[in-house]
Design a protein around this motif. Structure first.
Motif, short mmCIF file in Angstrom:
data_model
loop_
_atom_site.label_atom_id
_atom_site.label_comp_id
_atom_site.label_asym_id
_atom_site.label_seq_id
_atom_site.Cartn_x
_atom_site.Cartn_y
_atom_site.Cartn_z
N THR A 497 -40.72 15.62 -48.59
CA THR A 497 -42.09 15.11 -48.45
C THR A 497 -42.49 14.32 -49.69
OG1 THR A 497 -42.71 16.96 -47.02
CG2 THR A 497 -44.50 15.77 -48.10
N THR A 498 -42.18 14.87 -50.85
CA THR A 498 -42.48 14.18 -52.10
C THR A 498 -41.75 12.84 -52.17
OG1 THR A 498 -42.82 16.28 -53.27
CG2 THR A 498 -42.35 14.34 -54.63
N LEU A 499 -40.47 12.84 -51.80
CA LEU A 499 -39.70 11.60 -51.82
C LEU A 499 -40.27 10.59 -50.82
CD1 LEU A 499 -37.27 9.93 -52.76
CD2 LEU A 499 -35.88 11.13 -51.05
N ASN A 500 -40.63 11.04 -49.64
CA ASN A 500 -41.19 10.13 -48.63
C ASN A 500 -42.51 9.52 -49.10
OD1 ASN A 500 -39.15 10.37 -46.69
ND2 ASN A 500 -40.05 12.21 -45.80
N GLN A 501 -43.38 10.36 -49.65
CA GLN A 501 -44.67 9.86 -50.12
C GLN A 501 -44.50 8.87 -51.26
OE1 GLN A 501 -46.65 13.55 -51.05
NE2 GLN A 501 -47.43 13.82 -48.95
#
Length: 607
Positions: A497-501
């Protein structure tokens, strides 16, 4: 001291439990093989490594090649070692039968290569570059070029190089000035200077085949005007015999911090009127052809980083098991015998870090090997295309993460040995010096990070990125049924999620910068190295979850104590990576999402 290079149980785990290499036997190309042939090939590589290269390792590091103004001098023991390597067939292990090859899967050849790299270091570079050179020519050369150059390269009679870098054009290939003028006979006359050419001159083969990037007279400026040429040290007659020396001159050698076994050269082309070159493919398409070799070399560099990390880890592990020193803090008896240093918690920390880095890096490069195989030999066109898309995305990570964290692993290995690790009685400091080159050559870490963020992630409507996210999501879904892996699944999901955001934020900012509405593209990309680190950590965490899943499923069915210990070690290393390493991405994400301008705004005059 034990010269153990690899844990053989680790090899079987990677080949048959993590990557299911057995499935390759169903492919037409590999139907002649089975586990027995794979084992024999790996054992052959180990024998060559231990018999011919390991005894030379220290000498090659201490006696660098020299140049007397006329020719290169290399310790004479190296040629018989390379001859033994060629006779074993390992340099052409993945090549077609008709080209002196074994038609082995790249994943098996790379495992075999790990033994050779640990023992021989960059001495193996002569052979590896030759193989990559032959692969490029076989893929993009004419029948005449293949007939004339590929066969002797595959046989080890000729050596190969890639000649790109110039004194004023390193990573910026658009600025290269080496020129090519077409002659009446269809050949070209090459003029210019190249530097840092690994294996550019030596006496280890009958001939050296340089693949040279040059600009044909009148070609477009920039990378669109670059062509690729075969420029041999010696010309070759129609019957295959060596002819006259070509107009290629050795200008000097570079002496290096590490990687000393392989010459690093400055070459001059055309001092006497022009070196004869043979065009590969079409004019002005040279960089695209060279990327065939460069991408292969980048996986090779990543493999070197992983191999040297494994070598350092195994060496420091054996040392720690047998080095008595000190007592645990809980021990109050000064007369009690000292414990082996592996009992100390901080030494365990450093060994766990090495295990997490080295085994994670090796899994990553073998994934690259598997994808490079799948894009050529998978059963369907869709599977081949899918593998190509994933490999294209991951190549900057496969090259860089093992290079960076393999070097960190070697740093920990030195620390485990203490003062002994800092002296050349032990090979740890050499591993570190050799590995320190890997974040530099074949595209620096900074260049790879720009490639990943600005090109590979958005490419094709983020097709590769989305495919990777799907792969990770599926792994989490499969592993979430195992209660003991719930922590890892939750942490990886949060990291994704962090990488996607962060990816969305950066791509949006890049799009805005191109529309000249917001921050400049330079500022958006200023911290791209942290994006590559974050991306690499998430990918390696995914691979550790896959390894942890295999170990978790295997443990209940494992009766032998050594097998139980192996799987428990896998789970503990995964736990270390998730708790100590993966959490670092939050700090990198914070800098990236803020488009932090600390480095970007620093003025030259302020230093």
């Amino acid at each position: 001291m034990n010269n153990k290079m690899l844990n053989e149980r680790e090899i079987d785990f990677l080949l048959y439990e993590l990557f299911d290499t057995d499935a390759l036997f169903e492919r037409e190309r590999y139907q002649d093989h089975d586990r027995t042939t794979f084992k024999e090939v790996i054992q052959t590589a180990r024998n060559v490594a231990e018999k011919h290269f390991l005894p030379l390792r220290h000498t090659l590091d201490n006696q660098q090649p020299t140049f007397d103004g006329e020719k290169v001098h290399i310790i004479p023991e190296l040629k018989p070692a390379l001859d033994a390597l060629n006779e074993s067939g390992m340099p052409s292990a993945t090549a077609d039968y008709e080209f002196n090859g074994m038609q082995l899967p790249p994943i098996v050849a790379n495992i075999a290569g790990v033994y050779l790299t640990i023992a021989g270091g960059t001495a193996l570079g002569y052979s590896m570059l030759t193989t990559a050179n032959a692969n490029l020519l076989q893929a993009h050369g004419s029948d005449a070029l293949i007939e004339k150059w590929v066969k002797p390269l595959r046989e080890g009679r000729f050596a190969g190089t890639m000649a790109m870098t110039e004194p004023d054009a390193g990573s910026g290939l658009a600025d290269l000035t080496t020129s090519a003028v077409k002659a009446d006979d269809g050949t070209y006359r090459i003029t210019g200077n190249k530097i840092y050419i690994s294996g550019g001159d030596h006496n280890l083969s009958d001939n050296i085949v340089h693949l040279v990037l040059a600009r044909v007279k009148g070609a477009p400026k920039g990378v669109k005007g670059i062509s690729l040429f075969v420029v041999p040290k010696y010309l070759v007659n129609d019957d295959g015999s060596l002819g006259a020396k070509n107009d290629v001159a050795l200008a000097g050698l570079f002496h290096k911090m590490g990687g000393r076994a392989q010459t690093s050269t400055a070459l001059s082309f055309g001092e006497q009127g022009g070196a004869i070159g043979y065009l590969v493919g079409e004019e002005n398409h040279g960089l695209a052809y060279m990327f065939h070799m460069m991408n292969e070399a980048r996986i090779m560099v990543g493999t070197s980083g992983a191999a040297l990390a494994m070598g350092g880890y195994q060496y420091s592990l054996e040392y720690a098991k047998n080095r008595p020193q000190g007592r645990l803090p809980s021990c109050k008896d000064p007369l009690s015998p000292p414990v082996n240093i592996i009992e100390h918690a901080d030494v365990k920390r450093m060994l766990l870090a090495q295990k997490a880095y080295a085994e994670g890096a090796l899994a990553l490069v073998l994934l690259g090997s598997q994808l490079s195989d799948d894009e050529k030999t998978a059963n369907t066109k869709e599977q081949r295309s899918y593998a190509h898309t994933l490999l294209d995305l991951l190549t900057p990570v496969i090259k860089t993460w093992p290079s960076e964290y393999g070097t960190k692993a070697n740093d920990f290995a030195i620390q485990v040995l203490g003062g002994a690790g800092y002296v050349n009685e032990h090979p740890i400091e050499m591993f570190y010096r050799d590995n320190r080159l890997n974040p530099i050559h074949e595209g620096t870490t900074g260049i790879q990070s720009l490639d990943l963020l600005a090109r590979k992630v958005p490419m094709g409507g983020m097709q590769g990125y989305q495919a990777l996210m799907t792969e990770m999501t599926n792994t989490v879904k499969d592993a979430s049924n195992l209660d003991t892996l719930s922590e890892f699944c939750q942490r990886l999901t949060k990291a994704m999620t962090t990488l996607n955001q962060t990816t969305d934020k950066l791509l949006t900012a890049m799009g805005n910068s191109r529309n000249e509405h917001h921050e400049s593209i330079d500022q958006v990309l200023a911290n791209s190295v942290h994006y590559l680190s974050m991306f690499g950590h998430v990918v390696v965490a995914w691979l550790w979850l896959k390894q942890a899943k295999v170990a978790t499923l295997a443990l209940p069915n494992t009766a032998h104590e050594s097998e139980q210990q192996f799987y428990q070690g896998k789970l503990q290393a995964a736990q270390y990576f998730y708790r100590y390493e993966l959490v670092q991405i939050e700090q990198w994400a914070s800098l990236l999402n803020a488009l932090d301008d600390t480095c970007y705004q620093m003025q030259t005059s302020w230093f």
